[in-house]
Every structure is written in C-alpha cells, then in structure tokens.
Design a protein around this motif. Structure first.
Motif, PDB file in Angstrom:
ATOM      1  N   GLY A 404       0.806  -1.206   0.000  1.00  0.00           N
ATOM      2  CA  GLY A 404       0.000   0.000   0.000  1.00  0.00           C
ATOM      3  C   GLY A 404       0.840   1.258   0.000  1.00  0.00           C
ATOM      4  N   PRO A 405       0.196   2.417  -0.028  1.00  0.00           N
ATOM      5  CA  PRO A 405       0.927   3.687  -0.118  1.00  0.00           C
ATOM      6  C   PRO A 405       1.847   3.936   1.072  1.00  0.00           C
ATOM      7  CG  PRO A 405      -1.434   4.053   0.231  1.00  0.00           C
ATOM      8  CD  PRO A 405      -1.265   2.620  -0.095  1.00  0.00           C
ATOM      9  N   GLN A 406       1.444   3.513   2.280  1.00  0.00           N
ATOM     10  CA  GLN A 406       2.291   3.757   3.446  1.00  0.00           C
ATOM     11  C   GLN A 406       3.600   2.982   3.348  1.00  0.00           C
ATOM     12  OE1 GLN A 406       1.559   5.946   6.376  1.00  0.00           O
ATOM     13  NE2 GLN A 406       3.749   5.668   6.059  1.00  0.00           N
ATOM     14  N   SER A 407       3.508   1.718   2.942  1.00  0.00           N
ATOM     15  CA  SER A 407       4.709   0.901   2.800  1.00  0.00           C
ATOM     16  C   SER A 407       5.637   1.468   1.725  1.00  0.00           C
ATOM     17  CB  SER A 407       4.322  -0.538   2.448  1.00  0.00           C
ATOM     18  OG  SER A 407       5.465  -1.326   2.226  1.00  0.00           O
ATOM     19  N   LEU A 408       5.055   1.890   0.595  1.00  0.00           N
ATOM     20  CA  LEU A 408       5.872   2.453  -0.473  1.00  0.00           C
ATOM     21  C   LEU A 408       6.548   3.747  -0.021  1.00  0.00           C
ATOM     22  CD1 LEU A 408       3.531   1.854  -3.555  1.00  0.00           C
ATOM     23  CD2 LEU A 408       5.545   0.545  -2.893  1.00  0.00           C
ATOM     24  N   ALA A 409       5.840   4.542   0.780  1.00  0.00           N
ATOM     25  CA  ALA A 409       6.441   5.779   1.296  1.00  0.00           C
ATOM     26  C   ALA A 409       7.596   5.466   2.241  1.00  0.00           C
ATOM     27  CB  ALA A 409       5.377   6.613   2.013  1.00  0.00           C
ATOM     28  N   PHE A 410       7.403   4.477   3.129  1.00  0.00           N
ATOM     29  CA  PHE A 410       8.489   4.061   4.025  1.00  0.00           C
ATOM     30  C   PHE A 410       9.741   3.700   3.228  1.00  0.00           C
ATOM     31  CE2 PHE A 410       5.504   2.413   7.588  1.00  0.00           C
ATOM     32  CZ  PHE A 410       5.646   3.593   8.286  1.00  0.00           C
ATOM     33  N   CYS A 411       9.561   2.774   2.299  1.00  0.00           N
ATOM     34  CA  CYS A 411      10.715   2.139   1.656  1.00  0.00           C
ATOM     35  C   CYS A 411      11.342   2.993   0.568  1.00  0.00           C
ATOM     36  CB  CYS A 411      10.305   0.778   1.094  1.00  0.00           C
ATOM     37  SG  CYS A 411       9.748  -0.372   2.370  1.00  0.00           S
ATOM     38  N   TYR A 412      10.639   4.027   0.118  1.00  0.00           N
ATOM     39  CA  TYR A 412      11.218   4.938  -0.865  1.00  0.00           C
ATOM     40  C   TYR A 412      12.341   5.761  -0.241  1.00  0.00           C
ATOM     41  CZ  TYR A 412      11.182   8.046  -4.946  1.00  0.00           C
ATOM     42  OH  TYR A 412      11.526   8.748  -6.085  1.00  0.00           O
ATOM     43  N   ASP A 413      12.296   5.886   1.083  1.00  0.00           N
ATOM     44  CA  ASP A 413      13.278   6.670   1.838  1.00  0.00           C
ATOM     45  C   ASP A 413      14.278   5.707   2.482  1.00  0.00           C
ATOM     46  OD1 ASP A 413      14.634   8.139   3.877  1.00  0.00           O
ATOM     47  OD2 ASP A 413      12.993   9.596   3.918  1.00  0.00           O
ATOM     48  N   LYS A 414      15.487   5.638   1.916  1.00  0.00           N
ATOM     49  CA  LYS A 414      16.479   4.667   2.388  1.00  0.00           C
ATOM     50  C   LYS A 414      16.879   4.920   3.841  1.00  0.00           C
ATOM     51  CE  LYS A 414      18.529   3.917  -2.209  1.00  0.00           C
ATOM     52  NZ  LYS A 414      17.646   4.847  -2.956  1.00  0.00           N
ATOM     53  N   SER A 415      17.016   6.182   4.224  1.00  0.00           N
ATOM     54  CA  SER A 415      17.432   6.471   5.602  1.00  0.00           C
ATOM     55  C   SER A 415      16.342   6.071   6.589  1.00  0.00           C
ATOM     56  CB  SER A 415      17.772   7.957   5.754  1.00  0.00           C
ATOM     57  OG  SER A 415      16.618   8.760   5.569  1.00  0.00           O
ATOM     58  N   LEU A 416      15.090   6.195   6.189  1.00  0.00           N
ATOM     59  CA  LEU A 416      13.988   5.789   7.060  1.00  0.00           C
ATOM     60  C   LEU A 416      14.014   4.277   7.278  1.00  0.00           C
ATOM     61  CD1 LEU A 416      11.521   6.801   8.604  1.00  0.00           C
ATOM     62  CD2 LEU A 416      10.170   6.466   6.535  1.00  0.00           C
ATOM     63  N   VAL A 417      14.263   3.517   6.212  1.00  0.00           N
ATOM     64  CA  VAL A 417      14.368   2.061   6.338  1.00  0.00           C
ATOM     65  C   VAL A 417      15.536   1.696   7.245  1.00  0.00           C
ATOM     66  CG1 VAL A 417      14.857  -0.075   5.075  1.00  0.00           C
ATOM     67  CG2 VAL A 417      13.267   1.602   4.127  1.00  0.00           C
ATOM     68  N   PRO A 429      24.884  -0.820   7.128  1.00  0.00           N
ATOM     69  CA  PRO A 429      26.214  -0.207   6.996  1.00  0.00           C
ATOM     70  C   PRO A 429      26.267   1.143   7.715  1.00  0.00           C
ATOM     71  CG  PRO A 429      25.326  -0.890   4.849  1.00  0.00           C
ATOM     72  CD  PRO A 429      24.204  -0.960   5.825  1.00  0.00           C
ATOM     73  N   ASP A 430      27.465   1.542   8.125  1.00  0.00           N
ATOM     74  CA  ASP A 430      27.637   2.901   8.637  1.00  0.00           C
ATOM     75  C   ASP A 430      27.296   3.883   7.524  1.00  0.00           C
ATOM     76  OD1 ASP A 430      28.488   1.938  11.061  1.00  0.00           O
ATOM     77  OD2 ASP A 430      30.621   2.014  10.528  1.00  0.00           O
ATOM     78  N   ALA A 431      26.703   5.030   7.899  1.00  0.00           N
ATOM     79  CA  ALA A 431      26.265   5.963   6.865  1.00  0.00           C
ATOM     80  C   ALA A 431      26.173   7.372   7.411  1.00  0.00           C
ATOM     81  CB  ALA A 431      24.917   5.531   6.292  1.00  0.00           C
ATOM     82  N   CYS A 432      26.097   8.311   6.488  1.00  0.00           N
ATOM     83  CA  CYS A 432      25.938   9.727   6.803  1.00  0.00           C
ATOM     84  C   CYS A 432      24.839  10.287   5.906  1.00  0.00           C
ATOM     85  CB  CYS A 432      27.262  10.456   6.566  1.00  0.00           C
ATOM     86  SG  CYS A 432      27.149  12.259   6.642  1.00  0.00           S
ATOM     87  N   PHE A 433      23.880  10.988   6.497  1.00  0.00           N
ATOM     88  CA  PHE A 433      22.757  11.563   5.753  1.00  0.00           C
ATOM     89  C   PHE A 433      23.067  13.024   5.442  1.00  0.00           C
ATOM     90  CE2 PHE A 433      18.545  13.664   5.712  1.00  0.00           C
ATOM     91  CZ  PHE A 433      17.947  12.937   4.683  1.00  0.00           C
ATOM     92  N   ILE A 434      22.939  13.413   4.165  1.00  0.00           N
ATOM     93  CA  ILE A 434      23.250  14.776   3.743  1.00  0.00           C
ATOM     94  C   ILE A 434      21.985  15.417   3.197  1.00  0.00           C
ATOM     95  CG2 ILE A 434      24.650  16.203   2.201  1.00  0.00           C
ATOM     96  CD1 ILE A 434      26.737  14.033   2.171  1.00  0.00           C
ATOM     97  N   THR A 435      21.560  16.503   3.814  1.00  0.00           N
ATOM     98  CA  THR A 435      20.362  17.207   3.362  1.00  0.00           C
ATOM     99  C   THR A 435      20.725  18.164   2.238  1.00  0.00           C
ATOM    100  OG1 THR A 435      20.597  19.077   4.867  1.00  0.00           O
ATOM    101  CG2 THR A 435      19.506  17.099   5.730  1.00  0.00           C
ATOM    102  N   PRO A 436      19.733  18.675   1.499  1.00  0.00           N
ATOM    103  CA  PRO A 436      20.031  19.610   0.405  1.00  0.00           C
ATOM    104  C   PRO A 436      20.782  20.857   0.865  1.00  0.00           C
ATOM    105  CG  PRO A 436      17.798  18.784   0.186  1.00  0.00           C
ATOM    106  CD  PRO A 436      18.305  18.290   1.507  1.00  0.00           C
ATOM    107  N   GLY A 437      20.571  21.286   2.119  1.00  0.00           N
ATOM    108  CA  GLY A 437      21.216  22.507   2.591  1.00  0.00           C
ATOM    109  C   GLY A 437      22.603  22.305   3.155  1.00  0.00           C
ATOM    110  N   ASP A 438      23.028  21.057   3.349  1.00  0.00           N
ATOM    111  CA  ASP A 438      24.343  20.802   3.946  1.00  0.00           C
ATOM    112  C   ASP A 438      25.466  21.183   2.987  1.00  0.00           C
ATOM    113  OD1 ASP A 438      23.239  19.853   6.262  1.00  0.00           O
ATOM    114  OD2 ASP A 438      23.331  17.741   5.665  1.00  0.00           O
ATOM    115  N   ARG A 439      26.423  21.967   3.500  1.00  0.00           N
ATOM    116  CA  ARG A 439      27.613  22.292   2.718  1.00  0.00           C
ATOM    117  C   ARG A 439      28.857  21.649   3.325  1.00  0.00           C
ATOM    118  NH1 ARG A 439      24.359  22.828  -0.227  1.00  0.00           N
ATOM    119  NH2 ARG A 439      23.632  24.628  -1.428  1.00  0.00           N
ATOM    120  N   THR A 440      28.772  21.293   4.598  1.00  0.00           N
ATOM    121  CA  THR A 440      29.839  20.533   5.250  1.00  0.00           C
ATOM    122  C   THR A 440      29.209  19.307   5.882  1.00  0.00           C
ATOM    123  OG1 THR A 440      29.578  21.729   7.344  1.00  0.00           O
ATOM    124  CG2 THR A 440      31.172  22.615   5.745  1.00  0.00           C
ATOM    125  N   TYR A 441      30.007  18.277   6.062  1.00  0.00           N
ATOM    126  CA  TYR A 441      29.475  17.031   6.607  1.00  0.00           C
ATOM    127  C   TYR A 441      30.625  16.227   7.182  1.00  0.00           C
ATOM    128  CZ  TYR A 441      30.876  16.259   1.797  1.00  0.00           C
ATOM    129  OH  TYR A 441      31.571  16.294   0.625  1.00  0.00           O
TER     130      TYR A 441
END
Length: 662
Positions: A404-417, A429-441
């Motif tokens: 359904g739509p809720q499941s597809l919304a969950f899984c479309y977002d890798k960081s949410l999964v 895996p270890d990971a870092c999330f970068i938003t559109p506004g991030d210039r340093t990370y």
C-alpha cells in the motif's frame, strides 16, 4: 481464357485412337491464358521434376535452414509455421534439428508427399492443407512464420497478398517474426528471359516463354514440358507479382509489421540454367508488435477479471536511458502478458493511459475482481508518485495486489528504512545523511564509501562513479550526484561493503501462505578488476557497459548467515507493511557479516528481473511466479475460489480501456 493442358499420366491410360490436343501452339498474349487460380493445378509431380534442382535438394535445403535459423535467431522451444511448405522440405529439416515446426500448403499432392516423408523418417512433423488467406490456426499461436521458395505474390491483386500478411499478423504472437523469400521484382523486370529451353533429365525437357503483364506488375510465364517418348505432357501458364523492396516494405507496414530488413541471397542450383523467378531473391524479415488477442472463455467457465495497471508508454520516463519506452520495454510487457495468458481461470484488462487512468478505474469499479498493480514507474511515470497509484485504488475501493501507499512511502526513503532496521536490531552499513542545505558534513566512516540518492529506485544515480576511495573523491562524487539528481535531493553516504552482494525474495504474506525464494548473489567475475563491484544503473539499463555482464546466481552462504538474513527479512516484511511480494538487498562486509541495504516492496516484475531469476531457481516459471503473487493477494482479500468471479464476456468494457496498447 484457355485452361492449362496436362497429360501427366502413363500413355496406356489414355484412350487409344482419340486425338488429344497437348499444346496450344503459339499464343500472342500469355496473360490471356493465365487463370486466376493457376496455383491450384500446377504444384504436382512435374513441379518437383522441373524445379527439383532448387526445390528438392537436401544440400540446398540444409544451407537455407542454416541461414533462416541464424537470421531469425530461432530457439528450439519456439513454434514455427512453414507457410506454403510444398513437399515440406524446410519443415522436415527444422524438425530434424529439434525445432517445433509444422507446414501448410494448398497442394494435396505435395502435402501427401510431406506426410509420407515424415512417416518414413519417423518425424513428428504436422502438415495440413489450407489456404494462406484463411489459416486454420488460432490467434497468437506462432513465434515465427516462414514463406519460402518465392511463394508470395500469386494472386491477381495486392489486396489478396495483404490478406495473407494480415493472417500472419493474426496467428503470430506479439514480437513474432516473419521471413519472406521473395523474387527481386525490380531486377526481374529488366532481366527476365523471354524464351528459354533446357533438358531436365535425359528423358524430359521444358520450353519457357515469359512476358510482363499489361500493367507491368506481374511476370507471366508459360511452360511446355515434353517427354521424349510421350511428347508434350503439360502446357501451363502462371503469373507472379514483381515486388520491389520498397513496395514490399510498404505492404508489410500496412499489415502492422516493423523492423523490416532485407537480406540479399544467391539462389543455389546444380543446373545453373534458367532459374526464372528464383534467379535473384530477397530474404525479408520483419517483427510484429501487437497486443495479445482477447481470450474467449467458453460455456459455463468462469474467470476472475483482473485489471493490470502499467506505466504509460506514451509519456516520458526520466529513469530510462532514452527517457522513453523502447523496444525492450515493450518486449518485457509482452512477455508478462504471455505469462498471464498461461494462467487458468483469469481474464485480464490492461490499463496504461495515465491521462484517463482515474476515469478508467472508476468505470471498472464493480466490473473487476481486483487490480494487479504493476505500475512501478509511478503515476505519470514519476517514481515519486508510485504510492499515488495504490492510494487512488484505495479511494476508489478497488482491491489491488502489492504493498500500500504507506509501505511504499516508508521504503522509498532509504534512511527511514535504515532507522527502522536499526531499531529492530538489524545490522546496516555505517552511513551519513546529507540534506540539500548541507555544505559541510562529517562522514564518520572508513573509506571507501558509496554515495547514492536517499530516495528513488531503479538504481538511478548509482554507477561506478558513485564509489569514493578518498575524501577528495568523496567531495567530487557528492557534487557530481547533486548535479545529476538535483540539489533539492538528500543524499546517503554509506560505507562501501566488499563482500557478497545478495538478494532475498518473498512471495506471500506472513499471516498466511508465504514463500522465501532462493537467495541469489551477484557474480562480478566478468568485470575488469579496476571497476568497483556493485549492481547499479549500468547493470540494469546499459547493454554496452561491462556491468551488463553481471549475472545472478544462487548464493553460497553459511547456513547460520542464511537463517539470520531470512529471519530479518520476514520481520522487516511485516514491520514495513509489505504485502504479497518483496525483495531485500543485502551485502556482506569483509568478515562475512550481512548488512541490509534496501527494501523493495512491489519489486521489478519483469521476466528477466531478480525476482523472476529467484523463482526460476526455485523451479517456478515466470507465469507461476505471477500466479503466486495473484494467489497471495487473493488469500489476503479472503477471496474464495469462486468469490467475485464473473462469467467471461458478461461485462463489456469501453473500447478505449480494453484496447490500450502497452
């Protein structure tokens, strides 16, 4: 108009003492003596004798079949019709080689000859008498049809020839191929021999006359066949249309064929004298793109009516390399339709026009049992709107397969999964999330790392250039990916694991019937050593890439690792509200520890996709895989065997729905 004169019987069978006229003598106009159905009486024992050096030579036949199988890429499991098969020489040679071939011809004598040869050799070749304009076969029966030996163009009008091509269109399957062996009309108009004669054997010779028809479109021929002991045994007239390459192309296009290709060939003959219409020929091949014909359900049989939702082939699709549906996409759709046709107890309506999808679905409400949702492109081919399709179905109150739509919304977002998995104690895996506004990370992980869009599917944005081995590389990869997917998209920087790349497929639902398919792993052995081992966009979409050589094989995992992975997949399936079928992608680290990469509800359903490969390793056909998805949904609906089924044909749908072309 004068009939042909034949005395093809022993001399003592004729009445003695009574004169029989065996030849007409000189005639000023050959065309006046051609009957419209001349082909009914000419293909007999004499035909095999006068043209035997071309039409009854095993060496030539084998050479021609070599060429035909190569040009058409024939596969042993494909069904082939040899139309106008004559004495069956090509049909029989195909059957000798293990092909599923049968022949049809209007000549009773030649068909009997073909059957006799098949019986003598113990071949299971089937031959039928019939008219090429009215074929005695069901629609969508053959993968390929052959029209050989210059057997096309016998009728008085082009429209009659078109009727043959339309019959071929009917009996061919979608993506079926046709091969025509046709005289080069343009050449013959200028180079035919007006008169010739030759010895066929020590006891028989044939004299030939030829002229163009009044309209210049047919070659009129006369043959006077003489036996040294019996005299003239036949005086016969016939006519064949002289198609140029362009006129033949236009006729094939009128019949709905495409991919028309001409292959010049040389006629083989041991006689090397007057070859007539066989002197110079074209081999013409073409492909048929069409819809599967509507299946009629007879008597009291009842079938579940299922509407199949697909992407819209008339709209752009940004995820595809050319941004449009191409022949591979249409072939994939046709393979799916062919597989669904094999399922008993169903009838299917296909919807692919997104401009009218809402109205079409509203019309279907109450007329279908449920929807098979294969619209993984998303509404209007926008992957961000994949969840809109099941949401629309829920608002309309139409049951559907898949998540359904809720499941597809969950899984479309890798960081949410990733967050859900970590909460459940499932390794990622270890990971870092970068938003559109991030210039340093702060990546906070060891290199190498892989940079991917946080949202999306079809591996869009994931290529060999996505892997960074240094911090400088990482900055370049991030900037490059932002330029590709847009600066308004979030990115995920993840440690690049180097162990086995594995996938798990599940069909069913945890509350009922559920099948975990064999786990597969990607075989990267064909990749050049300098390329990173990953199955990204290039492996799925770019045939010229070295990544196209990646193959999926059954995974060889320690038993405990396999148990952990399967247990985690089943838990995630339920937690993320996946339904009916799903695929989970994992990768092992350098120590062999599995870590979750992605969850794919409503994964790729195509005939050569990961899920179909897993099903194949489980001994499940492509058709069987689709059938299991349907059964899983029906069980979830609480649909009993007959509940909701309607008598086929009872409900009539608007033509603009049932005839959509995908």
């Amino acid at each position: 108009m004068t009939d042909e004169i034949h005395t093809d019987e022993p001399p003592d069978s004729r009445r003695k003492g009574k004169h029989q006229k065996r030849t007409l003598g000189p005639v000023p106009d050959l065309e006046e003596h051609v009957k419209s159905d001349w082909w009914k009486g000419i293909f007999n024992r004499l035909y095999l004798k006068t043209d035997g050096d071309v039409v009854d030579d095993q060496q030539i036949t084998r050479s021609e079949i070599d060429r035909i199988t190569r040009v058409l890429h024939l596969q042993p499991d494909e069904k082939v019709l040899d139309l106008c098969c004559g004495q069956g020489r090509h049909t029989l040679e195909l059957v000798r080689r293990g092909y599923n071939a049968e022949g049809l011809d209007q000549s009773h004598y030649l068909i009997q000859r073909a059957r006799s040869t098949a019986k003598k050799e113990g071949l299971s070749a089937r031959f039928r008498e019939g008219d090429a304009r009215r074929l005695p076969y069901r629609a969508d029966t053959y993968d390929a049809v052959l029209v050989l030996g210059n057997s096309f163009g016998y009728f008085d009008s082009v429209e009659e020839d078109l009727r043959i091509l339309m019959e071929l269109r009917r009996v061919l399957k979608p993506w079926g191929r046709v091969l025509l062996d046709v005289a080069d009309g343009e050449y013959l108009k200028d180079h035919f021999q007006p008169r010739s004669w030759e010895w066929i054997d020590p006891a028989m010779f044939v004299c030939r006359e030829r002229s163009l028809s009044l309209d210049g479109q047919r070659l009129i021929s006369r043959e006077v066949i003489t036996d040294v002991d019996r005299g003239v045994v036949a005086d016969q007239f016939y006519a064949e249309r002289l198609y140029t390459a362009e006129s033949l192309r236009q006729l094939l296009e009128r019949a709905g064929f495409s991919g028309i290709t001409f292959h010049d060939i040389a006629t083989e003959s041991r006689r090397n004298q007057d070859l007539g219409m066989m002197e110079r020929r074209h081999i013409v091949t073409a492909v048929l793109r069409k819809e599967w014909s509507t299946t009629k359900v007879r008597g009291r049989e009842r079938a579940k009516h299922v509407a199949v939702l697909l992407g819209d082939p008339t709209r752009p699709d940004a995820l595809k390399p050319s941004c449009v549906f191409d022949d591979d996409d249409f072939y994939t759709i046709d393979q799916m339709k062919a597989a669904l046709r094999e399922l008993k107890g169903y009838r299917f309506t296909y919807l692919c026009k997104h401009d009218t999808m809402i109205q079409d679905l509203a019309k279907l409400k109450g007329k279908v049992d449920y929807v098979l949702n294969l619209c993984d492109e998303g509404f209007n081919n926008d992957p961000r709107r994949e969840l809109h399709v099941p949401a629309l179905l829920e608002m309309l109150g139409i049951p559907y397969t898949g998540s359904g739509p809720q499941s597809l919304a969950f899984c479309y977002d890798k960081s949410l999964v990733r967050g859900v998995a970590k909460e459940m104690g499932i390794p990622v895996p270890d990971a870092c999330f970068i938003t559109p506004g991030d210039r340093t990370y702060d990546a906070g992980m060891k290199l190498p790392a892989i940079v991917k869009p946080n949202t999306g599917d079809s591996s869009y944005g994931i290529t060999q250039k996505s892997v960074a081995n240094t911090l400088e590389d990482l900055a370049d990869v991030i900037n490059s990916l932002r330029a590709t997917v847009g600066y308004d998209h979030s990115l995920l920087v993840e440690e690049f694991l180097t162990g086995k790349d594995i996938s798990v497929g599940i069909i069913g639902n945890p509350s009922g019937y559920c099948t975990v398919l064999p786990i597969t792993e990607e075989d990267y052995s064909a990749l050049p050593p300098e390329l990173p081992r990953l199955c990204g966009y290039e492996a799925k979409w770019l045939p010229d890439s070295p990544y196209w050589k990646i193959v999926s094989r059954p995974a060889n995992l320690p038993e405990e690792t396999e148990k952990v992975v399967v247990r985690c997949c089943l838990a995630l399936f339920e937690r993320l509200e996946c339904r009916d079928y799903c695929r989970f992608d994992w990768r092992l680290d350098e120590h062999g520890n599995p870590k979750l990469l992605e969850v794919n509800p409503n994964p790729g359903w195509c005939w050569d996709g990961h899920l179909a490969k897993m099903a194949k390793y489980a001994g499940i056909s492509y058709s069987g895989m689709l059938g299991q998805i349907l059964k899983a949904a029906e069980e979830r609906f609480g649909m009993e065997q007959e509940t909701g089924a309607r008598e086929a044909g009872k409900e009539s749908l608007p033509l603009d729905i049932t005839r959509e072309t995908a």
